[in-house]
Design an enzyme around this catalytic site. Sequence first.
Site, short mmCIF file in Angstrom:
data_model
loop_
_atom_site.label_atom_id
_atom_site.label_comp_id
_atom_site.label_asym_id
_atom_site.label_seq_id
_atom_site.Cartn_x
_atom_site.Cartn_y
_atom_site.Cartn_z
N SER A 43 0.69 -1.22 -0.10
CA SER A 43 0.07 0.03 0.02
C SER A 43 0.82 1.03 -0.07
O SER A 43 0.36 2.39 -0.24
CB SER A 43 -0.93 -0.03 1.18
OG SER A 43 -0.36 0.14 2.52
N LYS A 104 0.51 5.03 6.98
CA LYS A 104 0.20 5.94 5.63
C LYS A 104 0.90 7.23 5.66
O LYS A 104 1.62 7.52 6.47
CB LYS A 104 -1.36 6.11 5.81
CG LYS A 104 -2.26 4.63 5.70
CD LYS A 104 -2.22 3.89 4.54
CE LYS A 104 -2.91 2.74 4.83
NZ LYS A 104 -2.87 1.92 3.46
#
Length: 280
Positions: A43, A104
């Site tokens: 990701s 993230k």
Amino acid sequence: MAKQANKDDGSWGKLIRDIVVILLLVLGIHSCVAKPFYIPSDSMMPVLRNGDRLIVSKYPYGWSYSSVSFHLAPKIEGRLFGKLPERGDIVVLEHPVTRIDYIKRVIGLPGDTIELRNGELSINGKAVKREVQPMLSIPADANTPGPDSSLFRFITRGADGRTVLELPIVRETLPGGATFDTIDMGPGYTTDDYGPITVPANHVFLMGDNRDGSADSRVSTDRKGLGGPVPFDAIAGRAEIISFSTDGTAQWYNPLSWFQALRSGRAGTDLRPERDAKAQ
């Protein structure tokens, strides 16, 4: 005999005390200073790869319940010596619902209005600078692409006959100057259109660099996403540096394989984004 038994009891008691002190020391360092972190997915490609091991610092944003390692602390609102991240920082956080660790990049701060149209990001009504880069070639291995990855369709053969990933790269520059590479797989993904949404007070908006393969603030919690902006208290720390990286071929029973599995050139990679002074 009685004296010997008392001596043994004292030795065991000291051993237990020493173990408890060591465990508390480790927990304190993990919770207040820094801890290791393992990347389990694609990701955050291309910056981070499945199999990377990182050092995450705990103090840059102050401390909250999420700072305590192993999810031992109850979810209590508030942050000690709190300082907001900068746009572009890579952060580790506890998922607001499941409390599973995620990693993230910070895209939006409190008060920012975030919008995506056809995969192009705007912050506060202004399009983020995007520069298409040459295709990036990364060796494919047992860890890359990772499990359930969206990147398998980019596998090809390099000029030397080895299996590689040829990835489409777009470099973004956020307000404030943070510059980093993202993967943009083109139109047709559900996360290409989002918002506009204004980030509430004491929240941050987070996205993965693999823009079409990340369960982040654009994705609902029932699809394993973050379900929108994330409370600042959920941020556990900032990713600082890659300590080492493995290609997935190591076998626990074969120490020689541990060294053979190391990826060259990954250790020591600084994870703080470059900052373009002209974009300040």
